[in-house]
Each structure stands twice: as C-alpha cells, then as structure tokens.
Design a protein around this motif. Structure first.
Motif, PDB file in Angstrom:
ATOM      1  N   TYR A 239      -8.794  -1.818   4.072  1.00 34.78           N
ATOM      2  CA  TYR A 239      -8.243  -0.541   4.540  1.00 34.78           C
ATOM      3  C   TYR A 239      -9.057   0.010   5.712  1.00 34.78           C
ATOM      4  N   ILE A 244      -6.230   1.129   8.247  1.00 33.39           N
ATOM      5  CA  ILE A 244      -4.986   1.508   7.571  1.00 33.39           C
ATOM      6  C   ILE A 244      -5.166   2.901   6.976  1.00 33.39           C
ATOM      7  N   ARG A 247      -1.990   4.808   2.836  1.00 33.76           N
ATOM      8  CA  ARG A 247      -2.383   3.898   1.774  1.00 33.76           C
ATOM      9  C   ARG A 247      -2.212   4.520   0.393  1.00 33.76           C
ATOM     10  N   ASP A 260       5.941   1.839   3.392  1.00 32.84           N
ATOM     11  CA  ASP A 260       4.761   1.473   4.182  1.00 32.84           C
ATOM     12  C   ASP A 260       3.507   1.430   3.309  1.00 32.84           C
ATOM     13  N   GLN A 261       3.413   2.349   2.366  1.00 31.33           N
ATOM     14  CA  GLN A 261       2.249   2.355   1.479  1.00 31.33           C
ATOM     15  C   GLN A 261       2.227   1.103   0.601  1.00 31.33           C
ATOM     16  N   ASN A 264       1.291  -1.778   2.921  1.00 37.95           N
ATOM     17  CA  ASN A 264      -0.136  -1.732   3.260  1.00 37.95           C
ATOM     18  C   ASN A 264      -1.012  -2.131   2.075  1.00 37.95           C
TER      19      ASN A 264
END
Length: 494
Positions: A239, A244, A247, A260-261, A264
């Motif tokens: 991360y 990133i 998250r 997206d979370q 990721n």
C-alpha cells in the motif's frame, strides 16, 4: 440464445474488425487493399452481412490471415467473453431498452472495448448463472474475472516487487521474515505497531489486523502466526510503496466502499505473495521438482517450508507461476470450509485459469461430491490431532466427461474460527503437455477417482460417499421423458 446465422455473422464481423485494427488499417485502407467497398466492409463488421467464399479469400489474402481462421467460430482469448455473452441469455434478460441501448449498439461498444471491459463481460455472464449475488459477491466475481482474463499474472506488480527488494536490500532468494518487513514499516514509513489493543475486544477475534491511517498505527492480533504476520506486513508495504490511498483498513475486510478498494486489496495481496515467494526462486525450485523421476511429496513440502507462508498463499502463488513460466494454463484453485459436525462444505474461494472447470460455488445449497480430495483432506484433518496440515493428491475423473485433473490439496484448522476447518486445492488438467512437464507423472502414479460435482446432479451408481439423492438429475430426466412423450403424441396426430 441468438439464432445461428446471426451469431456466425457477428463472430465473423468481430474477427475482421479485430484483425483490421491490429494491423492499424482504417475501413478506407482495407477497402483500398482488398477492392471491397467501405460500406460493404462496414456491414460485415457490424454483423449485417456474411461475405461469400470468394470475398473471404480476398480478405484472407489482403490481410495475410489464413482462410480457416476467418471461418472458424473460435475467438481469440481477448474476444472469447464476447462470444460467451452473445450465446448466453443475458442480453435477452437485461431490459436494455430501458436504458436506450440497442443490442447491436452494445455489441459494437463491446467490440471496441479494452481487455478490462471483457473482464466485466465475464462478470455479467457469471451473474446470469448466479442470480442471487450480493454486492460483495458481484465485486468478487468482477475481480475473479479480471484475474482469469490475465491468467492471474501481472508483470507490473512482479517488477515493482523486485524494485522494492532492491531498494531495501531484501534477498528474495532467502526466507523473508516479519522482522525484516516490520523494520521497514517502522523506519521508512513511520508505522506504529500494536499487538495488544485487539485482544481487548471479544467481538474482534475474527480480525487479523486494523490499520488506522490518521497516525499510521497497525493493530495486529497477538496470536497470529509468523507467516500471517509476514503477509500482513508485506501488504502494508505494498500500500505504501505503490502509493495506494483508496484501500481497506481491516483484514479480513469488514466493509468496503467501492470496487477500487477490492481491486487494490488484491493488488496489495498479490504484491505480498510475490515478495514472500519470489518468481525466480519458485520457478527454479519447481523446475527441479518437476524433473524428478519419481513422485516425492517430501520434496514439495520442503519447497513450501522454504517460504514463510501459509499453505493457501503458496497454492495461490502457483496459480500465477504455472501459467506464465510452465505454460500450465488449464488449472483451478479452490478453498473449501467446513464446520465440524455439519453436512455442508462451502466453496469459499475459487479461481479458474483458461477453462471453467467444476466445481463452482453453487447457489442451490447442493452437496458437493465427497470424492473430491479437497473434502477428503478436511475429513482426514478432523480425524487427526490437527497438530499439522493434512495433504492429499489424486486424479479426479469426471463422470460422463473426458476431463481429468491432477489435484493437490491440503487442509488446516481455521486459525480464527473455532470448529472450522478449511482446505486449499490446486487442480491441473491432465494433458500431454502436463505429462511432459511433470516427469514423475506416469501411469498409476496417483490414485484415480470418478467424481461428480454435486450429489444432486451425479449419476454415479452405488456411491458409498453419496449423502443426497440425485434429485436434480432425476427431475431433468423426468422432464426429458415427458417431452419425448408429448412429441410422440403430437407426431401421431400429424
């Protein structure tokens, strides 16, 4: 399902458009090259017309593509999901007209879409097969489709891992410890690590860690294993190193706000697995292992033990390395869970590379075949002292099918849920290529079992492991017989 003629026209049009664009040709350019009119070529690409043999030969010569490739209904991998969706019922079941979308327009959009959109299409197909998906299941299906579309291998993440290791002087050929990674988290990224706070909350026993972004504090369960701690630290490094921001903050996750979370989280997990089990190291060890003249399970266990990882992390890493470096692409990964004294075994995680192998997570609450090594290793574990993992390997031969799989499985207690056990399995399609790659894979090396998918759909007679009648199979056969009788009666009046 689309009528056959319409389907054939669309497939030909998609192929022509893909070949033309791959060669950086406009419709005008192809028209000049082939002598066919631009409007005629446009109608072909939109699936409105199918060219005669002489026109196909002309296109074949102009584009330097074999005639057989043009007329085949087989699509390249990046277009295969389009073929699936054209043949499925999903386009008919989604009320596209409510959104002002015509079916042909949607197909044209799909044909111009990048690979990630094809992953989305695969997801839609899965939804058509599993109507009761939750939002979480939808996101996971989307992610799984994305992984499968890339054979679960991501070169950019692999390169980032190697850059990270070089920057922080980590020797990826050696065993990575949590102490190595903890030092980097604290010294380089300003983390505070607390292994006491979580134990104050009884209802958080299922969580391995919580990350608090405000002050970069990582709360971890004090009872986790060294391998689990190393994996958690590696994810946190991912991360930070990959920068990133969007998250998840718990492992396993409690809630998420967007796809997206979820994506990721996968990227960070992939980075962690690649850091703990480097591609160069594993490829070298597997090459030597596959060249053994005899099957030696102890050698495989030694490879696993070389890495500071769980059984699940190792098996998942195999799904990235085998397709890329050994061209073993027809494989699957399964994770089953079982509550002791329960009749239900749940398929809680799955991944299928290249082909859609059985079993899949079923939404009908049917009983999975007990002949699966995935379930047998759990049963063996529950009969043991549970002080160590149980292992198993078999050739699974599907009833009434040609496919056979070499399946490896191991089972362990779930470290965070009482009376729950789980197995992870890797299955590889038996093929001449696999037999060539695995020198020890000879006739009668491994036990072969005839397996079904679920008891309710299985026709195997006198099965000692069966725990439910083949109800769905019997119902399907009954309907087939009724249909035959109805046809006979109708024909008798003709």
């Amino acid at each position: 399902m689309m009528v056959e003629d319409e389907y054939i026209r669309l497939i030909f049009g998609l192929k022509l458009k893909q070949i033309r664009t791959d060669k950086n040709l406009s419709l005008f350019g192809l028209s000049k090259l082939s002598g066919l009119s631009k409007s005629y070529l446009n109608e072909i690409e939109k699936g409105k017309k199918y060219p005669k043999t002489d026109k196909i030969l002309l296109l074949s010569e102009s584009l330097e593509v074999p005639y057989d490739h043009f007329v085949s209904l087989k699509l390249d991998k990046n277009l295969a999901p389009i073929g699936d969706i054209l043949q499925s019922k999903i386009l008919k079941e989604i009320p596209l007209e409510l959104f002002g979308i015509k079916e042909n327009n949607l197909i044209d959009i799909i044909a111009n879409a990048p690979a990630k959109v094809n992953a989305f299409i695969s997801t839609i197909i899965k939804i058509a097969q599993n109507y009761n998906l939750t939002r979480e299941s939808f996101f996971l299906a989307s992610l799984r489709s994305y992984q499968e579309a890339h054979n679960n291998y991501f070169e950019d993440i692999e390169i980032d891992v190697e850059k990270f290791a070089k920057s922080y002087h980590l020797d990826l050929s050696k065993r990575i410890s949590s102490a190595h990674l903890e030092e980097i988290l604290i010294e380089e990224f300003g983390y505070k690590i607390d292994d006491q706070e979580l134990s104050k909350y009884d209802n958080l026993s299922v969580l391995r860690n919580i990350y608090i972004p405000k002050n970069k504090t990582l709360l971890i369960d004090k009872n986790i294993s060294e391998a689990q701690k190393t994996f958690i630290y590696a994810k946190e490094l991912a991360y930070n190193y990959l920068e990133i921001k969007d998250r998840l903050y718990t492992f396993p996750w409690v809630k998420f706000e967007s796809f997206d979370q979820v994506l990721n989280n996968f990227i960070a997990s992939y980075f962690a697995g690649a850091l703990i089990i480097s591609r160069n190291s594993l490829t070298e060890k597997l090459t030597n292992f596959f060249e053994l003249e005899e099957w030696k399970p102890l050698k495989l266990h030694q490879i696993i033990k070389h890495y500071n990882c769980s059984q699940e992390t190792f098996y998942q890493r195999l799904t990235t390395i085998l397709p890329k470096y050994f061209n073993i692409k027809n494989l699957f990964f399964l994770r089953f869970t079982h509550k002791e004294d329960s009749l239900e075994y749940k398929l809680s995680k799955e991944l299928h590379i290249t082909q859609q192998q059985a079993p899949h997570a079923n939404r009908n609450h049917e009983h999975y075949c007990r002949r699966w090594i995935s379930i047998k290793t759990i049963q063996d574990l529950e009969k043991s002292s549970k002080e160590r993992a149980t292992f198993g390997i078999q050739i699974s031969s599907y009833e009434n099918q040609k496919n056979e799989y070499l399946v490896l499985s191991s089972a362990t207690p779930d470290p965070f849920r009482e009376d729950i056990n789980r197995s992870v399995s890797l299955g590889m399609l038996l093929s001449p290529h696999l037999k060539k790659k695995l020198t020890f894979l000879k006739e009668n090396t491994f036990e072969k079992n005839i397996v079904g998918v679920t008891c309710e759909t299985c026709s195997v007679k006198n099965c000692a492991e069966r725990i439910a009648a083949p109800a769905r199979l019997e119902k399907r056969n009954q309907h087939r017989e009724i249909a035959k009788t109805v046809d006979t009666i109708i024909n008798s009046y003709s």
